[in-house]
Motif scaffolding. Structure first.
Motif, PDB file in Angstrom:
ATOM      1  N   THR A   1       0.891  -1.227  -0.512  1.00 15.46           N
ATOM      2  CA  THR A   1      -0.223   0.059  -0.299  1.00 15.46           C
ATOM      3  C   THR A   1       0.850   1.396   0.109  1.00 15.46           C
ATOM      4  O   THR A   1       2.054   1.521   0.124  1.00 15.46           O
ATOM      5  CB  THR A   1      -0.617   0.189   1.061  1.00 15.46           C
ATOM      6  OG1 THR A   1      -0.035   0.034   2.458  1.00 15.46           O
ATOM      7  CG2 THR A   1      -1.264  -1.489   1.495  1.00 15.46           C
ATOM      8  N   GLY A   2      -0.119   2.210  -0.784  1.00 12.73           N
ATOM      9  CA  GLY A   2       1.107   3.820  -0.189  1.00 12.73           C
ATOM     10  C   GLY A   2       1.452   4.094   0.829  1.00 12.73           C
ATOM     11  O   GLY A   2       2.633   4.519   0.920  1.00 12.73           O
ATOM     12  N   THR A   3       0.399   4.248   2.140  1.00 12.93           N
ATOM     13  CA  THR A   3       1.359   4.306   3.590  1.00 12.93           C
ATOM     14  C   THR A   3       2.638   3.909   3.243  1.00 12.93           C
ATOM     15  O   THR A   3       3.800   3.901   4.493  1.00 12.93           O
ATOM     16  CB  THR A   3       0.143   4.061   4.494  1.00 12.93           C
ATOM     17  OG1 THR A   3       0.816   5.068   5.420  1.00 12.93           O
ATOM     18  CG2 THR A   3      -0.230   2.444   4.650  1.00 12.93           C
TER      19      THR A   3
ATOM     20  N   VAL B   1       6.050   4.991   2.126  1.00 10.30           N
ATOM     21  CA  VAL B   1       5.891   6.368   2.723  1.00 10.30           C
ATOM     22  C   VAL B   1       6.498   5.783   4.208  1.00 10.30           C
ATOM     23  O   VAL B   1       7.889   6.483   4.291  1.00 10.30           O
ATOM     24  CB  VAL B   1       4.846   6.880   3.584  1.00 10.30           C
ATOM     25  CG1 VAL B   1       4.808   8.247   4.373  1.00 10.30           C
ATOM     26  CG2 VAL B   1       4.236   7.320   1.543  1.00 10.30           C
TER      27      VAL B   1
ATOM     28  N   PHE C   1      -1.389  14.850   2.621  1.00  7.19           N
ATOM     29  CA  PHE C   1      -1.272  13.830   3.004  1.00  7.19           C
ATOM     30  C   PHE C   1      -0.801  12.612   2.752  1.00  7.19           C
ATOM     31  O   PHE C   1      -0.569  12.247   1.254  1.00  7.19           O
ATOM     32  CB  PHE C   1      -3.032  13.450   2.575  1.00  7.19           C
ATOM     33  CG  PHE C   1      -3.815  11.552   2.903  1.00  7.19           C
ATOM     34  CD1 PHE C   1      -4.225  12.040   3.657  1.00  7.19           C
ATOM     35  CD2 PHE C   1      -3.165  10.666   1.842  1.00  7.19           C
ATOM     36  CE1 PHE C   1      -4.675  10.142   4.298  1.00  7.19           C
ATOM     37  CE2 PHE C   1      -3.765   9.185   2.291  1.00  7.19           C
ATOM     38  CZ  PHE C   1      -4.841   9.295   3.252  1.00  7.19           C
ATOM     39  N   HIS C   2      -0.429  11.278   3.444  1.00  3.78           N
ATOM     40  CA  HIS C   2       0.278  10.759   3.379  1.00  3.78           C
ATOM     41  C   HIS C   2       0.446   9.278   3.624  1.00  3.78           C
ATOM     42  O   HIS C   2       1.188   8.881   3.417  1.00  3.78           O
ATOM     43  CB  HIS C   2       1.833  11.247   3.526  1.00  3.78           C
ATOM     44  CG  HIS C   2       2.386  12.272   3.100  1.00  3.78           C
ATOM     45  ND1 HIS C   2       2.763  12.269   2.425  1.00  3.78           N
ATOM     46  CD2 HIS C   2       2.448  13.518   4.216  1.00  3.78           C
ATOM     47  CE1 HIS C   2       2.665  13.878   1.424  1.00  3.78           C
ATOM     48  NE2 HIS C   2       2.833  14.565   2.498  1.00  3.78           N
ATOM     49  N   GLY C   3      -0.790   9.143   4.430  1.00  5.15           N
ATOM     50  CA  GLY C   3      -1.898   7.952   4.712  1.00  5.15           C
ATOM     51  C   GLY C   3      -2.116   7.537   5.813  1.00  5.15           C
ATOM     52  O   GLY C   3      -2.117   8.498   7.378  1.00  5.15           O
TER      53      GLY C   3
ATOM     54  N   GLU D   1       3.331  16.707  -1.474  1.00  5.85           N
ATOM     55  CA  GLU D   1       3.251  16.100  -2.458  1.00  5.85           C
ATOM     56  C   GLU D   1       3.119  17.204  -3.933  1.00  5.85           C
ATOM     57  O   GLU D   1       2.769  18.359  -3.258  1.00  5.85           O
ATOM     58  CB  GLU D   1       1.453  16.134  -2.794  1.00  5.85           C
ATOM     59  CG  GLU D   1       1.223  14.906  -1.732  1.00  5.85           C
ATOM     60  CD  GLU D   1       0.039  14.720  -1.714  1.00  5.85           C
ATOM     61  OE1 GLU D   1      -1.289  14.374  -1.946  1.00  5.85           O
ATOM     62  OE2 GLU D   1      -0.371  15.246  -0.099  1.00  5.85           O
TER      63      GLU D   1
ATOM     64  N   ASP E   1       6.746  12.404  -2.253  1.00  9.99           N
ATOM     65  CA  ASP E   1       5.101  11.358  -2.217  1.00  9.99           C
ATOM     66  C   ASP E   1       4.317  11.789  -3.554  1.00  9.99           C
ATOM     67  O   ASP E   1       2.838  12.423  -3.876  1.00  9.99           O
ATOM     68  CB  ASP E   1       4.010  11.392  -1.075  1.00  9.99           C
ATOM     69  CG  ASP E   1       2.878  10.727  -1.855  1.00  9.99           C
ATOM     70  OD1 ASP E   1       2.826   9.773  -2.211  1.00  9.99           O
ATOM     71  OD2 ASP E   1       2.527  10.368  -0.077  1.00  9.99           O
TER      72      ASP E   1
ATOM     73  N   ILE F   1       2.320   9.196  -4.916  1.00  2.28           N
ATOM     74  CA  ILE F   1       1.079   8.050  -4.282  1.00  2.28           C
ATOM     75  C   ILE F   1      -0.234   8.272  -5.594  1.00  2.28           C
ATOM     76  O   ILE F   1      -0.657   7.393  -6.489  1.00  2.28           O
ATOM     77  CB  ILE F   1       1.122   7.874  -3.482  1.00  2.28           C
ATOM     78  CG1 ILE F   1       2.121   7.331  -2.492  1.00  2.28           C
ATOM     79  CG2 ILE F   1      -0.326   6.975  -3.247  1.00  2.28           C
ATOM     80  CD1 ILE F   1       2.463   6.540  -0.980  1.00  2.28           C
ATOM     81  N   GLN F   2      -0.393   9.718  -5.734  1.00  2.00           N
ATOM     82  CA  GLN F   2      -1.764   9.981  -6.195  1.00  2.00           C
ATOM     83  C   GLN F   2      -2.174  10.281  -7.680  1.00  2.00           C
ATOM     84  O   GLN F   2      -2.550  10.112  -8.035  1.00  2.00           O
ATOM     85  CB  GLN F   2      -2.575  10.909  -4.855  1.00  2.00           C
ATOM     86  CG  GLN F   2      -4.107  11.535  -5.714  1.00  2.00           C
ATOM     87  CD  GLN F   2      -5.361  11.553  -4.711  1.00  2.00           C
ATOM     88  OE1 GLN F   2      -6.416  11.294  -5.389  1.00  2.00           O
ATOM     89  NE2 GLN F   2      -5.107  11.030  -3.840  1.00  2.00           N
TER      90      GLN F   2
ATOM     91  N   LYS G   1      -0.317   3.678  -5.771  1.00  2.00           N
ATOM     92  CA  LYS G   1      -1.895   3.945  -6.118  1.00  2.00           C
ATOM     93  C   LYS G   1      -2.484   3.476  -8.174  1.00  2.00           C
ATOM     94  O   LYS G   1      -2.623   1.722  -7.992  1.00  2.00           O
ATOM     95  CB  LYS G   1      -2.456   5.067  -6.316  1.00  2.00           C
ATOM     96  CG  LYS G   1      -2.780   5.281  -4.927  1.00  2.00           C
ATOM     97  CD  LYS G   1      -3.841   6.988  -4.915  1.00  2.00           C
ATOM     98  CE  LYS G   1      -4.424   6.202  -3.420  1.00  2.00           C
ATOM     99  NZ  LYS G   1      -3.973   7.531  -2.604  1.00  2.00           N
TER     100      LYS G   1
HETATM  101  C1  LIG Z   1      -3.927   7.377  -1.145  1.00  2.00           C
HETATM  102  C2  LIG Z   1      -2.135   7.954  -0.540  1.00  2.00           C
HETATM  103  C3  LIG Z   1      -1.594   7.831   1.057  1.00  2.00           C
HETATM  104  C4  LIG Z   1      -1.435   6.346   1.092  1.00  2.00           C
HETATM  105  O1  LIG Z   1      -1.867   5.452   0.428  1.00  2.00           O
HETATM  106  P1  LIG Z   1      -2.458   3.746   0.688  1.00  2.00           P
HETATM  107  O2  LIG Z   1      -2.852   2.833   0.225  1.00  2.00           O
HETATM  108  O3  LIG Z   1      -3.622   4.376   0.930  1.00  2.00           O
HETATM  109  O4  LIG Z   1      -1.888   3.518   1.888  1.00  2.00           O
HETATM  110  C5  LIG Z   1       0.101   7.939   0.558  1.00  2.00           C
HETATM  111  N1  LIG Z   1      -0.150   8.995   0.127  1.00  2.00           N
HETATM  112  C6  LIG Z   1      -0.366  10.023  -1.157  1.00  2.00           C
HETATM  113  C7  LIG Z   1      -0.592  11.257  -1.611  1.00  2.00           C
HETATM  114  C8  LIG Z   1      -1.579   9.357  -0.999  1.00  2.00           C
HETATM  115  O5  LIG Z   1      -2.738   9.654  -1.819  1.00  2.00           O
END
Ligand SMILES: *Cc1c(COP(=O)(O)O)cnc(C)c1O
Length: 455
Positions: free
Chosen positions: A120-122, A125, A148-150, A214, A247, A249-250, A276
């Protein structure tokens, strides 16, 4: 796939109310039972179709069930390909790493190593934060307002939202929040503060291990950092030996156009997180990438059972092969972004409660005042057959996050539905000031005959 294989005609949500924890969230905004999906369309158990402008919060940049990835997945499974392997060497992982090197790293001159931190994203991180602290021997990490980082403790400590932070149940430490670009208005360069605090031995800010951010804050309300601000942040962090963690991720994997969101600023972070849309298919998958010289891990020092999810590696490889060998896809995203931008401008102009249009690429948002209007629009949109979420500290931003691979007809259809939803909420608030729509509000989801997207 026949309809009967997954949908048993069940459309009531009683079992979720009875058994699923109150922690469930998104399903409250879109209270139906989904059964099928293809491309940018979702279908529920009643046969209603929805244009998906949420795309798994950015986990479905290539849409639902992309046929090329699905075929690769099915054929990998049917050939007896290995699925679970901890971090053992596998052919699927070799192909992923080689493809990632060839398609992503080398063309961008990124000399980085890749870590599989958990799916997962978290997880990505947490690994990034651990590594930054280990490399520098420092404890503090600077994060930004509305970041936002998880949801795990380390990631939560660098997350701004007080509601999410409250869930921790323990003090969240070793993080310092500073104002993001634009937080104090257009005329203030918020990095003046950071630079001054670093220079001043009495500022109360210990030299941090890292800065995490981000480049476009997604959950935080679609806040875009300017390229100049990003370049200055890169310069300040480099001068002070502070690691820069992006980060992505999104907003990585093409959400803003190029593969990485930081490419528009021409910077190279020290550490990058991706998840993601990395698998391309909505399968759980994450990586933490870092400068080669930062790879100070001891074997097994960071670990996890699900770091070798080969199915995700198979689809991730197909996604890179299909979309990232040239710049056609990124150009298409920019073209669609311009189209969305134009339509959102028009909506903003005629909607009294829209305060601002912002965003970049295929992450764009309309900030509403009062905040509750954004939720009202999301509801009205859903009633018309469009899934679109809100973001921001008070859910005041209607956030558009369509799949990048959406076809133009579906994109236009989604924008039409969105415009109708805005018009509805505008009309309703001209008549009365009631904020919450009645149950069902008299709206019935439209069944879109002729849009046979789910076969
Ligand atoms: C969604 C997200 C996360 C966390 O990812 P998960 O898979 O939900 O743990 C971390 N950072 C950003 C920027 C995100 O959008």
């Amino acid at each position: 796939m026949t309809l009967d294989s997954t949908a048993d005609g069940r459309s009531d949500t009683a079992v979720f109310d009875r058994l699923e924890s109150e922690v469930r969230g998104y399903c409250r905004s879109f209270p139906t039972v989904f059964t099928h999906a293809e491309g940018a369309m979702l279908r529920d158990a009643k046969g209603h179709e929805y244009v998906d402008f949420f795309a798994g919060a950015g986990a479905l940049n290539y849409g639902h069930n992309h046929p090329v990835m699905r075929d690769a997945l099915v054929s990998y499974l049917q050939s007896g390909g290995v699925v679970h392997t901890l971090d053992l060497h596998t052919a699927a992982k070799a192909r992923f790493l080689e493809t990632f090197e060839e398609v992503v790293l080398r063309p961008r001159k990124l000399d980085m190593k890749i870590m599989f931190p958990g799916p997962t994203g978290t997880n990505a991180v947490e690994a990034a934060l651990k590594l930054a602290r280990k490399v520098t021997g420092r404890t503090e990490v600077v994060a930004f307002t509305n970041g936002f980082h998880g949801m795990t403790l380390g990631a939560l400590a660098v997350t701004g939202n007080s509601g999410k932070r409250a869930g921790a149940g323990v003090p969240l430490g070793h993080a310092q929040a500073l104002p993001y670009d634009g937080y104090l208005g257009e005329s203030v360069d918020t990095l003046d503060l950071f630079e001054q605090m670093l220079a001043d031995g009495s500022s109360g800010l210990d030299l941090p291990a890292a800065v995490i951010l981000e480049t476009v804050q997604a959950e935080g309300g679609v806040n875009v950092a300017s390229p100049e601000w990003l370049r200055r942040l890169r310069k300040i962090t480099a001068e002070h030996g502070v690691l820069l963690i992006v980060d992505d991720i999104q907003v990585g994997c093409g959400r803003t156009g190029p593969f990485f969101s930081f490419e528009r600023a021409g910077i190279q972070p020290d550490i990058v997180t991706l998840s993601k849309s990395l698998s391309g298919f909505g399968l759980p998958f994450a990586i933490t990438m870092f400068r080669r010289d930062l790879d100070v891990w001891q074997p097994g020092e960071h670990n996890g059972t699900f770091r070798g999810f080969n199915l995700a590696m198979v689809t991730a490889t197909v996604a890179l092969d299909t979309f990232w060998r040239d710049d056609v896809f990124a150009k298409e995203t920019e073209r669609k972004a311009a189209l969305i931008s134009e339509r959102l401008h028009a909506i903003a102009k005629k909607t009294p409660f829209v305060k601002q249009h912002r965003g970049l690429g295929l992450i764009q948002g309309l900030e509403c005042v009062p905040a509750s209007r954004a939720t009202a629009v999301s509801k009205a949109a859903f009633a018309r057959g469009l899934v679109v979420e809100t973001a921001g500290p008070n859910d005041e931003v209607l956030k558009l996050l369509p799949p990048l691979a959406i076809d133009e007809a579906t994109l236009l259809r989604g924008l039409d539905l969105l415009e109708a939803a805005f018009a509805h909420v505008t009309r309703r608030h001209e008549d009365d000031e009631e904020d919450e729509p009645k149950v069902n509000g008299g709206w019935e989801p439209v069944v879109h005959a002729g849009a046979e997207v789910c076969r």
